[in-house]
Design a protein around this motif. Structure first.
Motif, PDB file in Angstrom:
ATOM      1  N   PHE A  98     -57.906 -15.298  -4.760  1.00 34.95           N
ATOM      2  CA  PHE A  98     -57.127 -14.093  -4.483  1.00 34.95           C
ATOM      3  C   PHE A  98     -56.554 -13.565  -5.787  1.00 34.95           C
ATOM      4  CE2 PHE A  98     -53.178 -11.890  -3.505  1.00 34.95           C
ATOM      5  CZ  PHE A  98     -53.521 -11.078  -2.434  1.00 34.95           C
ATOM      6  N   THR A 156     -58.642  -7.843  -6.067  1.00 34.62           N
ATOM      7  CA  THR A 156     -59.953  -8.336  -5.634  1.00 34.62           C
ATOM      8  C   THR A 156     -59.821  -9.707  -4.981  1.00 34.62           C
ATOM      9  OG1 THR A 156     -60.431  -9.406  -7.760  1.00 34.62           O
ATOM     10  CG2 THR A 156     -61.149  -7.104  -7.495  1.00 34.62           C
ATOM     11  N   VAL A 157     -60.801 -10.021  -4.166  1.00 40.07           N
ATOM     12  CA  VAL A 157     -60.943 -11.350  -3.566  1.00 40.07           C
ATOM     13  C   VAL A 157     -62.361 -11.815  -3.845  1.00 40.07           C
ATOM     14  CG1 VAL A 157     -61.165 -12.586  -1.385  1.00 40.07           C
ATOM     15  CG2 VAL A 157     -59.172 -11.144  -1.791  1.00 40.07           C
ATOM     16  N   SER A 185     -63.472  -5.671  -3.349  1.00 43.66           N
ATOM     17  CA  SER A 185     -62.373  -4.899  -3.924  1.00 43.66           C
ATOM     18  C   SER A 185     -61.575  -4.109  -2.884  1.00 43.66           C
ATOM     19  CB  SER A 185     -62.907  -3.933  -4.990  1.00 43.66           C
ATOM     20  OG  SER A 185     -63.885  -3.064  -4.440  1.00 43.66           O
ATOM     21  N   ASP A 186     -62.031  -4.092  -1.638  1.00 41.65           N
ATOM     22  CA  ASP A 186     -61.282  -3.402  -0.581  1.00 41.65           C
ATOM     23  C   ASP A 186     -60.419  -4.434   0.135  1.00 41.65           C
ATOM     24  OD1 ASP A 186     -62.167  -1.377   2.351  1.00 41.65           O
ATOM     25  OD2 ASP A 186     -60.264  -1.784   1.374  1.00 41.65           O
ATOM     26  N   VAL A 187     -59.256  -4.687  -0.439  1.00 41.48           N
ATOM     27  CA  VAL A 187     -58.347  -5.708   0.086  1.00 41.48           C
ATOM     28  C   VAL A 187     -57.079  -5.001   0.565  1.00 41.48           C
ATOM     29  CG1 VAL A 187     -57.139  -7.862  -0.391  1.00 41.48           C
ATOM     30  CG2 VAL A 187     -59.250  -7.323  -1.623  1.00 41.48           C
ATOM     31  N   ARG A 188     -56.775  -5.117   1.846  1.00 37.67           N
ATOM     32  CA  ARG A 188     -55.672  -4.350   2.428  1.00 37.67           C
ATOM     33  C   ARG A 188     -54.550  -5.259   2.929  1.00 37.67           C
ATOM     34  NH1 ARG A 188     -59.400  -0.207   6.068  1.00 37.67           N
ATOM     35  NH2 ARG A 188     -60.954   0.189   4.418  1.00 37.67           N
ATOM     36  N   GLU A 237     -67.606 -10.693  -5.170  1.00 40.56           N
ATOM     37  CA  GLU A 237     -66.301 -10.042  -5.296  1.00 40.56           C
ATOM     38  C   GLU A 237     -66.171  -8.879  -4.313  1.00 40.56           C
ATOM     39  OE1 GLU A 237     -64.011  -9.136  -9.232  1.00 40.56           O
ATOM     40  OE2 GLU A 237     -65.161  -7.326  -8.731  1.00 40.56           O
TER      41      GLU A 237
END
Length: 225
Positions: free
Chosen positions: A68, A124-125, A194-197, A192
């Motif tokens: 994370f 990012t995750v 990048s759309d982490v909400r 990876e």
């Protein structure tokens, strides 16, 4: 949670007092090498197989744990990608969404539907796809009389092709890590996202209860998520 996503720990100490002796069997085992320890771990009660822990061909435990941001871990808890991480890991992102009118740090935040989820640009995750021992590749041509600077240059040059093989258009990222004081090198491949909400966060009175001493030193009495 600390950064290292892919190390399992096992620590067993056996004591005998007649005669007095001490036997220690402990260490940090890399998932990709877990098959070398699995029989001993199973003898001590582990019910998982090596493939259950680390596999590149089927779902395994490694797929449930994520990197994370740049310094924390998290856990996937649903098929839709819901994940948990520590409150302090997401603290700055909660803060960015907070205002005088909506103090999410103080009061917490909960999205009641997908439309209420809050995006976090730059966060990012990463999921571990695989890890490979590349020691022989990156140290090819190394001699003991080389300086540290020469060794670093050699490692950088030898590892460049490894990074060139990564298809970044598919969200793949590579990372070369020196382990065991530089005696062994592993190349990690991550997927990876990048759309982490932000979906939910407790109030800081719950999520940060006890502060850092409670987080690092004492038994947990906090909703640190």
């Amino acid at each position: 949670m600390k950064k290292f996503l892919s190390i399992l720990t096992l620590s067993v100490i056996a004591l005998s007092f007649a005669p007095v002796s001490l036997r220690a069997d402990e260490g940090m085992w890399l998932p990709c090498l877990i098959s070398q320890r699995i029989e001993d771990m199973q003898a001590k009660g582990l019910r998982l197989s090596a493939e259950d822990i680390y596999s590149i061909n089927q779902a395994s435990l490694k797929d449930a744990v994520v990197l994370f941001g740049s310094g924390c871990t998290g856990e996937i808890v649903s098929g839709d990608g819901l994940l948990f991480t520590n409150h302090h890991c997401g603290y700055s992102y909660i803060q960015k969404h907070s205002s005088v009118e909506h103090d999410y740090l103080k009061d917490g935040f909960w999205a009641m539907n997908r439309d209420q989820e809050l995006p976090n640009p730059g966060l990012t995750v990463k999921f571990l796809e695989r890890m490979d021992d590349v020691t022989s590749v990156v140290l090819k041509g190394y001699t003991p009389d080389m300086s540290e600077a020469q060794r670093d240059s050699l490692v950088k040059a030898n590892s460049a092709p490894l990074f060139n093989m990564i298809d970044s258009s598919k969200g793949l990222r590579g990372s070369l890590e020196a382990l065991y004081y530089g005696n062994q090198y592993f190349f990690f491949v991550f997927k990876e996202f990048s759309d982490v909400r932000l979906v939910g966060a407790p109030a800081s009175s719950i999520g940060k209860f006890g502060g850092d001493p409670d987080n690092w030193m004492w038994p947990r009495h906090t909703g640190d998520f």
